[in-house]
Scaffold this active site. Structure first.
Site, PDB file in Angstrom:
ATOM      1  N   CYS A 110      -6.061  -7.619  -0.911  1.00 46.01           N
ATOM      2  CA  CYS A 110      -5.555  -5.742  -1.466  1.00 46.01           C
ATOM      3  C   CYS A 110      -4.196  -6.537  -1.351  1.00 46.01           C
ATOM      4  CB  CYS A 110      -6.939  -5.315  -0.086  1.00 46.01           C
ATOM      5  SG  CYS A 110      -6.520  -3.925  -0.949  1.00 46.01           S
ATOM      6  N   CYS A 113      -3.569  -2.074  -0.142  1.00 36.17           N
ATOM      7  CA  CYS A 113      -3.760  -1.431   1.575  1.00 36.17           C
ATOM      8  C   CYS A 113      -4.668  -2.983   2.188  1.00 36.17           C
ATOM      9  CB  CYS A 113      -4.205  -0.526   1.771  1.00 36.17           C
ATOM     10  SG  CYS A 113      -5.617  -0.047   0.515  1.00 36.17           S
ATOM     11  N   SER A 114      -5.475  -2.499   2.827  1.00 39.67           N
ATOM     12  CA  SER A 114      -6.084  -3.221   3.198  1.00 39.67           C
ATOM     13  C   SER A 114      -8.284  -3.354   2.867  1.00 39.67           C
ATOM     14  CB  SER A 114      -6.493  -2.996   4.531  1.00 39.67           C
ATOM     15  OG  SER A 114      -6.790  -1.392   4.868  1.00 39.67           O
ATOM     16  N   CYS A 115      -8.816  -2.971   1.863  1.00 38.57           N
ATOM     17  CA  CYS A 115      -9.537  -3.208   1.458  1.00 38.57           C
ATOM     18  C   CYS A 115     -10.874  -4.232   1.762  1.00 38.57           C
ATOM     19  CB  CYS A 115      -9.509  -3.233   0.070  1.00 38.57           C
ATOM     20  SG  CYS A 115      -9.429  -1.055  -0.810  1.00 38.57           S
TER      21      CYS A 115
END
Ligand SMILES: [Fe+2]
Length: 202
Positions: A110, A113-115
């Site tokens: 991602c 971010c951190s999906c």
């Protein structure tokens, strides 16, 4: 209204610490009957007990042993994992399952971010959220994978997939040749989170 708070023994005027701001928001929501504190406890429990890579491992093992399930999984991941009793948050509208082969290695990231599809493959590891991984895996994927211990021959194509808020990915690893005849449960035992992110082969 300016607040004063402690910061390493010094008193500074300005914004309160992150912890104090979180506590204040939580208290405000609780005061209005929105049960934020209960939700935080429940989310913490789910993160520790339910959002684990073993969920995705079950999905992979089923796909390896049941070709019709594999077909449904590749066509509509979200609907297929529901057959195994697994659910995803409403905003994870799509689960796209990427099938690896001898010739193709799919990798997910991602860049924003951190999906991840965290209810299926588990919460993202720290390195997945690191700016270094997010920035480099799309530009220098072969080098990054090599640094992580996956040294792919040049003829293997690497496909990097960038997650969005509503489209989550999961890699379907190649089934190791030595697992012929294994039970579904035993197969699930060898499937790792890194394999479902695509930074490792099994
Ligand atoms: Fe993200």
């Amino acid at each position: 209204m300016a607040r004063v708070h402690e910061n390493h023994g010094r008193r500074e005027a300005g914004t309160a610490s992150l912890e104090r701001r979180v506590d204040a928001i939580q208290a405000a929501l609780d005061d209005r009957g929105l049960k934020a504190s209960e939700a935080v406890v429940e989310l913490g429990r789910m993160a520790e007990e339910e959002w684990l890579p073993r969920n995705g491992a079950r999905v992979v093992a089923r796909a390896w042993t049941d070709p019709t399930f594999r077909g449904r999984l590749l066509a509509d991941g979200r609907a297929a994992v529901a057959e195994l009793g697994l659910s995803m948050p409403r905003h994870h509208r799509h689960l796209v399952v990427l099938e690896n082969s001898a010739a193709v290695q799919n990798v997910i990231c991602c860049t924003l971010c951190s999906c991840t599809a965290f209810t299926i493959i588990g919460l993202p590891p720290d390195w997945y959220k690191d700016l270094e991984y997010r920035a480099r895996v799309v530009r220098q994927s072969r080098t990054v994978l090599k640094e992580m211990g996956l040294d792919l021959p040049p003829e293997v194509e690497i496909c990097v997939w960038d997650t969005t808020a509503d489209t989550r990915y999961m890699v379907l690893p190649v089934r190791p040749a030595e697992t012929i005849g294994w039970s579904e449960e035993r197969l699930a035992g060898i499937v790792t989170r890194d394999g479902m992110i695509g930074v490792a082969r099994l």
